[in-house]
Enzyme design. Structure first.
Site, PDB file in Angstrom:
ATOM      1  N   GLN A 224      12.389  -5.973  12.077  1.00  0.00           N
ATOM      2  CA  GLN A 224      11.134  -5.483  12.662  1.00  0.00           C
ATOM      3  C   GLN A 224       9.947  -6.061  11.900  1.00  0.00           C
ATOM      4  O   GLN A 224       8.951  -6.489  12.495  1.00  0.00           O
ATOM      5  CB  GLN A 224      11.127  -3.953  12.585  1.00  0.00           C
ATOM      6  CG  GLN A 224       9.914  -3.273  13.190  1.00  0.00           C
ATOM      7  CD  GLN A 224       9.955  -1.764  12.947  1.00  0.00           C
ATOM      8  OE1 GLN A 224      10.951  -1.234  12.458  1.00  0.00           O
ATOM      9  NE2 GLN A 224       8.874  -1.089  13.281  1.00  0.00           N
TER      10      GLN A 224
ATOM     11  N   ASP B  22       0.831  -1.201   0.000  1.00  0.00           N
ATOM     12  CA  ASP B  22       0.000   0.000   0.000  1.00  0.00           C
ATOM     13  C   ASP B  22       0.865   1.252   0.000  1.00  0.00           C
ATOM     14  O   ASP B  22       1.858   1.343   0.721  1.00  0.00           O
ATOM     15  CB  ASP B  22      -0.905   0.009   1.240  1.00  0.00           C
ATOM     16  CG  ASP B  22      -1.750   1.272   1.333  1.00  0.00           C
ATOM     17  OD1 ASP B  22      -2.746   1.356   0.600  1.00  0.00           O
ATOM     18  OD2 ASP B  22      -1.394   2.171   2.114  1.00  0.00           O
TER      19      ASP B  22
ATOM     20  N   LYS C 205       7.717   1.227  23.386  1.00  0.00           N
ATOM     21  CA  LYS C 205       8.936   2.046  23.381  1.00  0.00           C
ATOM     22  C   LYS C 205       8.809   3.315  24.235  1.00  0.00           C
ATOM     23  O   LYS C 205       9.821   3.887  24.626  1.00  0.00           O
ATOM     24  CB  LYS C 205       9.334   2.419  21.949  1.00  0.00           C
ATOM     25  CG  LYS C 205       8.409   3.402  21.271  1.00  0.00           C
ATOM     26  CD  LYS C 205       9.024   3.967  19.985  1.00  0.00           C
ATOM     27  CE  LYS C 205       9.139   2.896  18.926  1.00  0.00           C
ATOM     28  NZ  LYS C 205       9.628   3.460  17.641  1.00  0.00           N
TER      29      LYS C 205
ATOM     30  N   TYR D 213       2.701  10.199  -0.169  1.00  0.00           N
ATOM     31  CA  TYR D 213       3.764   9.681   0.686  1.00  0.00           C
ATOM     32  C   TYR D 213       5.125  10.100   0.096  1.00  0.00           C
ATOM     33  O   TYR D 213       5.487   9.714  -1.023  1.00  0.00           O
ATOM     34  CB  TYR D 213       3.703   8.159   0.785  1.00  0.00           C
ATOM     35  CG  TYR D 213       2.537   7.611   1.605  1.00  0.00           C
ATOM     36  CD1 TYR D 213       1.679   8.459   2.305  1.00  0.00           C
ATOM     37  CD2 TYR D 213       2.295   6.243   1.665  1.00  0.00           C
ATOM     38  CE1 TYR D 213       0.616   7.951   3.037  1.00  0.00           C
ATOM     39  CE2 TYR D 213       1.229   5.724   2.398  1.00  0.00           C
ATOM     40  CZ  TYR D 213       0.392   6.591   3.073  1.00  0.00           C
ATOM     41  OH  TYR D 213      -0.656   6.080   3.799  1.00  0.00           O
TER      42      TYR D 213
ATOM     43  N   ASN E 292       7.047  -8.575  13.231  1.00  0.00           N
ATOM     44  CA  ASN E 292       5.625  -8.229  13.112  1.00  0.00           C
ATOM     45  C   ASN E 292       4.824  -9.373  12.494  1.00  0.00           C
ATOM     46  O   ASN E 292       3.694  -9.653  12.903  1.00  0.00           O
ATOM     47  CB  ASN E 292       5.449  -6.965  12.274  1.00  0.00           C
ATOM     48  CG  ASN E 292       5.847  -5.705  13.031  1.00  0.00           C
ATOM     49  OD1 ASN E 292       6.092  -5.739  14.235  1.00  0.00           O
ATOM     50  ND2 ASN E 292       5.934  -4.593  12.326  1.00  0.00           N
TER      51      ASN E 292
END
Length: 704
Positions: free
Chosen positions: A320, A71, A242, A76, A324
């Site tokens: 990461q 996506d 975090k 962006y 996930n």
């Protein structure tokens, strides 16, 4: 080897691994439970904080982990995200038919031209072509409207996205961060035009942000089988833990400036600190009972929602992203018992849609229509949005709904439009199902003072209706009333305009309010002549001291057109509560709204007013002595007893007052012919019957 869908060689075959797939809304396309996007928890990643080669590595990791949906958006990194994604797809040699690519249109790419943003037909079409050029693809699978544009007609938006689909530039279209009302309107327009409606909504959904995806959209899931493509499942990194011990240095929040300033302030607030405590509890639960991280738990939690089609991951590092994807292993561990524990910690479950229970409320047809309305409804003249605002309005409407009242009346003029705004807000916050409600508003006195902001011109009826719906946040009202007759507008214009409103789906019926019998008769003549819809009801004042118009003047209309009435001021502005028996209390309407109630106050101070008080005292004695009730419930039951009354609009300003008024339901059957005769003897103001001119009275078989 190239294919007809691409001009680069295929180098990698897709292996779903253990990735589950779901249908995207009502469509046939299947999407992975976890997808990958170009905007991560710390902000823009693909093409933003990450260059093309770093983007390529992340896309490779995602693809090899079973993710085949990516996506992005035109805005962006000002288009660089699309460029980086397109580069990665080509360089990795991914087969186009293996992928589901989605992008979004609204914000443009940083240019400042007047048509470089929004969802005009021009920007949708040109923006789509530019996105495809940056992606270096001939089509995307889904194109989303990145926000709703209130400045563009919905028909233009729907037609433009269908044009994009017809051109083969996208297979489907969806919405992103649209309200339920706008999505509903898009479906109405698409259905009316036999076009394709939006199949999905891209929205924020996480353990902290729940109201819109879990409550506001609830009806859309059922009605249109809509599903969501979820972004920010980790709430901008907060749900990774975090920030559990403060804001680490060298993060976007450490200097608390820029686009994430709002998040810094939120974390520093009392609510933010409370959320951190919850996250610490959830972290412990994830570790102790599921042997996983808080991040994996948060991702799995969103994915378990039956309306979630895909959860968009926004990792900025390969490890990461791998971590996930491990949330897939957590999903089956979220048993009802674990989910219950999570809900107990979060304590923020949106209130579900309330189911309507009529209780003992009787219902009647509204005039000649098939619409059924409760004998008692709730109105907002001087109260909702006027003397009471905020939570008290919500409490009043909640109590009404829970006691069988499902009809709510307002007007564009009430509190300068604030009454409509408050009513609409409460309907949404209480989670009331629209189909359970009967909503009425009135048009005549607009909230502004321009030459066309009032009256019943076609212009004001149409524009005023649209503005009322916007304030209410609804697609339609059940009944729209002409709040007064306008002698300066031809009746044909009025009738045609209200029929236009009905044809557009903005109202289901129309009626009149405080019109004379002659004007109502004329409206029916015009409607019959033009084969149009006539007014079904009259909203009029009716109480023990105001009887001539509703009981005599409208008499022929009841027989001829089966006209119904929605009555207001049934307690004569409080006079029939007994509160004015010994003077005007300081907090009463006569004191606080002396200007509006000038005529009533003048009558109260006149000899006729003194006689009214004497009658109120006698009626109070009858109510308490023979019916074991109050004068107010007797007065309300008396109006409701009238065979031509469809609903009595209550105007209470306090919950206890509303509950007391609703007790009138129990009084109605107690009003026997003998009791009614005693009431008439006290009132001595029954409107005179039509003259017989010396002829004998007709018996019941001689009535018209």
């Amino acid at each position: 080897m190239t294919t007809p869908l691409q001009d680069w060689p295929v180098q990698r075959e897709y292996n779903p691994k253990g990735m589950p797939f779901r249908r995207l809304g009502p469509s046939g396309i299947r999407v992975p439970v976890f997808s990958f996007g170009g905007c991560g928890s710390e902000g823009l990643t693909l093409g933003g904080s990450l260059d093309k080669d770093a983007t390529k590595e992340l896309v490779r990791t995602a693809f090899e982990g079973g993710i085949n949906m990516f996506d992005t958006s035109e805005n962006y990194a000002d288009g660089k995200s699309e460029e980086a994604l397109g580069y990665a797809i080509r360089e990795l040699g991914l087969r186009r038919s293996d992928l589901v690519i989605s992008t979004k249109i609204f914000w443009g790419v940083g240019r400042k031209g007047p048509n470089d943003g929004g969802t005009s037909r021009k920007h949708i079409i040109e923006g789509t072509r530019e996105s495809l050029a940056r992606l270096r693809l001939s089509y995307v699978d889904v194109i989303f409207a990145h926000r709703h544009d209130p400045h563009v007609p919905m028909e233009e938006i729907v037609r433009a996205f269908n044009y994009v689909i017809d051109q083969g530039w996208a297979f489907y279209w969806g919405t992103s961060e649209w309200g339920a009302r706008e999505i509903e309107e898009a479906h109405h327009v698409a259905t009316k035009l036999n076009l394709i409606g939006p199949i999905a909504e891209q929205c924020q959904h996480n353990m902290i942000t729940r109201e819109r995806p879990e409550k506001e959209y609830a009806a859309l899931y059922k009605k249109y089988h809509m599903s969501t493509t979820v972004f920010s499942p980790l709430y901008f990194g907060v749900l990774t833990g975090k920030y559990n011990d403060g804001i680490p240095e060298n993060t976007r929040l450490s200097n608390h400036t820029g686009e994430f300033d709002w998040l810094y302030k939120e974390l520093e607030s009392a609510e933010g600190k409370q959320n951190i405590l919850k996250i610490k509890e959830l972290t412990k639960l994830a570790h102790d009972e599921l042997q996983t991280s808080i991040a994996s738990l948060a991702l799995a939690w969103v994915a378990t929602n039956p309306n979630t089609a895909t959860v968009i991951l926004g990792a900025s590092k390969s490890q990461q992203l791998v971590d996930n994807i491990k949330a897939l292993e957590v999903i089956p561990k979220l048993t009802p018992e674990i989910l219950h524990k999570i809900e107990k910690i979060l304590n923020n479950t949106p209130e579900a849609l309330r189911e309507f229970d009529p209780k003992n409320m009787p219902f009647r047809r509204l005039g000649p229509s098939g619409l059924r309305v409760p004998v008692f409804s709730l109105g907002g003249w001087l109260t909702l949005g006027g003397t009471i605002i905020g939570d008290p309005v919500k409490e009043m409407m909640r109590i009404a709904f829970e006691n069988g009242v499902n009809m709510f009346d307002t007007a564009e003029a009430y509190a300068g439009g604030k009454s409509e705004e408050e009513m609409g807000r409460v309907i949404r916050e209480l989670g009331l199902r629209r189909t359970d409600l009967v909503i009425t508003t009135k048009i005549f006195w607009g909230p502004r003072h321009g030459p066309n902001d009032q009256g019943l011109s076609r212009k004001h009826i149409i524009e005023g209706t649209q503005e009322s719906l916007a304030r209410l946040g609804l697609d339609y009202v059940d009944v729209i009333f002409a709040h007064r007759h306008d002698e300066n507008v031809p009746m044909e214009e009025i009738v045609r305009a209200f029929n236009y409103v009905i044809e557009k789906g903005w109202a289901l019926y129309w009626g009149t309010s405080e019109w004379g019998a002659r004007e109502i008769e004329e409206a029916h003549h015009i409607a019959n002549k033009l084969h149009l819809i006539a007014p079904i009801a009259e909203q009029c004042k009716h109480h023990m001291f105001h009887r001539d118009r509703p009981e005599k003047e409208y008499g022929p209309l009841y027989k001829k057109y089966h006209l119904g009435t929605t009555t207001f001021s049934s307690l004569a502005g409080g006079l029939l509560t007994g509160k004015y028996n010994d003077g005007v209390p300081e907090d009463s309407r006569y004191a606080t709204h002396a200007g509006i109630l000038k005529d009533a106050l003048e009558r109260y101070e006149s000899p006729e007013g003194k006689e009214d008080i004497r009658k109120v005292k006698e009626l109070t004695k009858l109510a308490e002595g023979k019916l074991s009730t109050s004068i107010s419930t007797l007065a309300l039951a008396w109006v409701a007893k009238n065979t031509n009354t469809s609903t009595v609009i209550l105007g209470a300003s306090k919950p206890e007052q509303l509950l007391e008024n609703l007790k009138a339901i129990d009084v109605i059957p107690k009003l026997t012919p003998e009791i009614m005769q005693e009431i008439e003897a006290i009132l001595a103001n029954s409107p005179s019957a039509a003259p017989t001119f010396g002829r004998p009275l007709l018996d019941k078989f001689g009535r018209l």
